[in-house]
Design a protein around this motif. Structure first.
Motif, PDB file in Angstrom:
ATOM      1  N   ILE A   1     -12.820   5.420 -10.176  1.00  0.00           N
ATOM      2  CA  ILE A   1     -13.098   6.088  -8.908  1.00  0.00           C
ATOM      3  C   ILE A   1     -13.961   7.302  -9.208  1.00  0.00           C
ATOM      4  O   ILE A   1     -13.631   8.117 -10.076  1.00  0.00           O
ATOM      5  CB  ILE A   1     -11.803   6.542  -8.203  1.00  0.00           C
TER       6      ILE A   1
ATOM      7  N   VAL B   1      -6.477   3.514 -13.889  1.00  0.00           N
ATOM      8  CA  VAL B   1      -7.421   4.061 -12.912  1.00  0.00           C
ATOM      9  C   VAL B   1      -7.934   5.423 -13.382  1.00  0.00           C
ATOM     10  O   VAL B   1      -7.156   6.372 -13.497  1.00  0.00           O
ATOM     11  CB  VAL B   1      -6.771   4.204 -11.518  1.00  0.00           C
TER      12      VAL B   1
ATOM     13  N   PRO C   1     -10.301  -0.051 -13.607  1.00  0.00           N
ATOM     14  CA  PRO C   1     -10.723   0.552 -12.346  1.00  0.00           C
ATOM     15  C   PRO C   1     -11.241   1.985 -12.513  1.00  0.00           C
ATOM     16  O   PRO C   1     -10.694   2.770 -13.279  1.00  0.00           O
ATOM     17  CB  PRO C   1      -9.455   0.529 -11.495  1.00  0.00           C
TER      18      PRO C   1
ATOM     19  N   SER D   1      -7.639  -4.470 -10.891  1.00  0.00           N
ATOM     20  CA  SER D   1      -8.711  -4.477 -11.877  1.00  0.00           C
ATOM     21  C   SER D   1      -8.174  -4.087 -13.246  1.00  0.00           C
ATOM     22  O   SER D   1      -7.226  -3.304 -13.357  1.00  0.00           O
ATOM     23  CB  SER D   1      -9.807  -3.502 -11.451  1.00  0.00           C
TER      24      SER D   1
ATOM     25  N   LEU E   1      -7.986  -1.828  -6.341  1.00  0.00           N
ATOM     26  CA  LEU E   1      -8.350  -1.241  -7.624  1.00  0.00           C
ATOM     27  C   LEU E   1      -7.277  -1.490  -8.685  1.00  0.00           C
ATOM     28  O   LEU E   1      -7.585  -1.699  -9.858  1.00  0.00           O
ATOM     29  CB  LEU E   1      -8.584   0.269  -7.464  1.00  0.00           C
TER      30      LEU E   1
ATOM     31  N   LEU F   1     -14.875   2.275  -7.204  1.00  0.00           N
ATOM     32  CA  LEU F   1     -15.016   2.884  -5.889  1.00  0.00           C
ATOM     33  C   LEU F   1     -15.789   4.187  -6.050  1.00  0.00           C
ATOM     34  O   LEU F   1     -15.353   5.080  -6.786  1.00  0.00           O
ATOM     35  CB  LEU F   1     -13.650   3.177  -5.256  1.00  0.00           C
TER      36      LEU F   1
ATOM     37  N   THR G   1      -9.871   5.979  -0.438  1.00  0.00           N
ATOM     38  CA  THR G   1      -9.226   5.777  -1.735  1.00  0.00           C
ATOM     39  C   THR G   1      -7.858   5.104  -1.585  1.00  0.00           C
ATOM     40  O   THR G   1      -7.552   4.129  -2.282  1.00  0.00           O
ATOM     41  CB  THR G   1      -9.072   7.115  -2.485  1.00  0.00           C
TER      42      THR G   1
ATOM     43  N   THR H   1     -10.201  -8.161  -5.379  1.00  0.00           N
ATOM     44  CA  THR H   1     -10.044  -7.035  -6.286  1.00  0.00           C
ATOM     45  C   THR H   1     -11.222  -6.087  -6.101  1.00  0.00           C
ATOM     46  O   THR H   1     -12.208  -6.426  -5.450  1.00  0.00           O
ATOM     47  CB  THR H   1      -9.987  -7.501  -7.760  1.00  0.00           C
ATOM     48  N   LEU H   2     -11.106  -4.898  -6.677  1.00  0.00           N
ATOM     49  CA  LEU H   2     -12.202  -3.934  -6.679  1.00  0.00           C
ATOM     50  C   LEU H   2     -12.136  -3.190  -7.998  1.00  0.00           C
ATOM     51  O   LEU H   2     -11.066  -2.769  -8.429  1.00  0.00           O
ATOM     52  CB  LEU H   2     -12.062  -2.957  -5.500  1.00  0.00           C
ATOM     53  N   ASP H   3     -13.278  -3.060  -8.652  1.00  0.00           N
ATOM     54  CA  ASP H   3     -13.313  -2.422  -9.969  1.00  0.00           C
ATOM     55  C   ASP H   3     -13.807  -0.981  -9.935  1.00  0.00           C
ATOM     56  O   ASP H   3     -13.375  -0.159 -10.731  1.00  0.00           O
ATOM     57  CB  ASP H   3     -14.209  -3.243 -10.911  1.00  0.00           C
TER      58      ASP H   3
END
Length: 240
Positions: free
Chosen positions: A142, A186, A140, A137, A134, A85, A127, A81-83
């Motif tokens: 960005i 997001v 998330p 998450s 994302l 960016l 992205t 996962t990514l929270d």
């Protein structure tokens, strides 16, 4: 795979990017340094680890499709996962060393393409590659590192036809991402760090990297009801 909050910062081996990674790390996030050079990424991680920051690196060239895809796969394998960016990687493009200007009347189109490829297409490339992570998450975020030099209203600084125009383009893209993701968790925004003294501008800025990074860190850790689709600096909303 752990429950730690993970942040990827592109162009994070030096300057504002490193300060962003440092700021997020000090807030307890696990930071991933995105760098074109493995050696530069490793050196940045060593500096962050010396400050007791949970850091690692991934090789990432924002202008290269394969590099970005490989980085996304690696982060998926490592974390799942990514929270956060932070699209920080950027270039100024060539400019007159005396006037600090990029004259649109004599601008080389290949140079313009090079600047846009990094500052805009690179953001889209990264992205879109990271969005699947994302979306996993719960909160998330960005953040695109932009500039008030892309503001049509303020128009600060010297004439920088390639750089400033690329940031105007980036601000527009940021709004479109925010609109497209409006009904999702997001949150997408752009940040203006101000004139920061780094090798990017020959250390001519009046702000430290840490000062410039502060607004990025703030936007990267917004609450769920935070603003979307804006350009912000330390003073708040930047009209553009």
């Amino acid at each position: 795979m752990t429950s730690a909050t993970t942040a990827l910062v592109t162009g994070a081996n030096k300057g504002i990017g490193f300060a962003i990674a440092q700021g997020l790390g000090r807030r307890g996030l696990r930071v991933v340094v995105g760098a074109r050079s493995e050696a530069a990424g490793a050196e940045a991680v060593e500096r962050l680890a010396a400050q007791s920051i949970d850091a690692s690196a991934v090789r990432l060239d924002v202008t290269d499709d394969a590099s970005v895809a490989d980085a996304a796969t690696e982060l998926d394998d490592r974390f799942g996962t990514l929270d956060v960016l932070v699209n920080n990687a950027g270039i100024s493009g060539a400019f007159d060393p005396v006037t600090w200007e990029q004259d649109p009347t004599t601008m080389d189109l290949d140079e313009l393409r090079r600047v846009v490829d990094t500052n805009v297409y690179g953001v889209v490339r990264v992205t879109n590659a990271m969005l699947p992570l994302l979306r996993r998450s719960s909160a998330p975020r960005i953040v695109n590192t932009s500039s008030s030099m892309g503001s049509l209203g303020r128009q600060p600084g010297p004439v920088m036809a390639a750089y400033s125009s690329s940031k105007t383009f980036l601000n527009g893209i940021t709004v479109q991402y925010a609109r497209a993701l409006a009904d999702t968790p997001v949150i997408v925004n752009a940040a203006c760090p101000g004139l920061v003294a780094t090798d990017f501008n020959g250390f001519a800025g009046d702000r430290t990297p840490e000062q410039g990074a502060a607004i990025v860190v703030q936007l990267a850790t917004l609450p769920d009801d935070g603003p979307r689709g804006g350009l912000f600096d330390d003073g708040g909303v930047v009209p553009w």
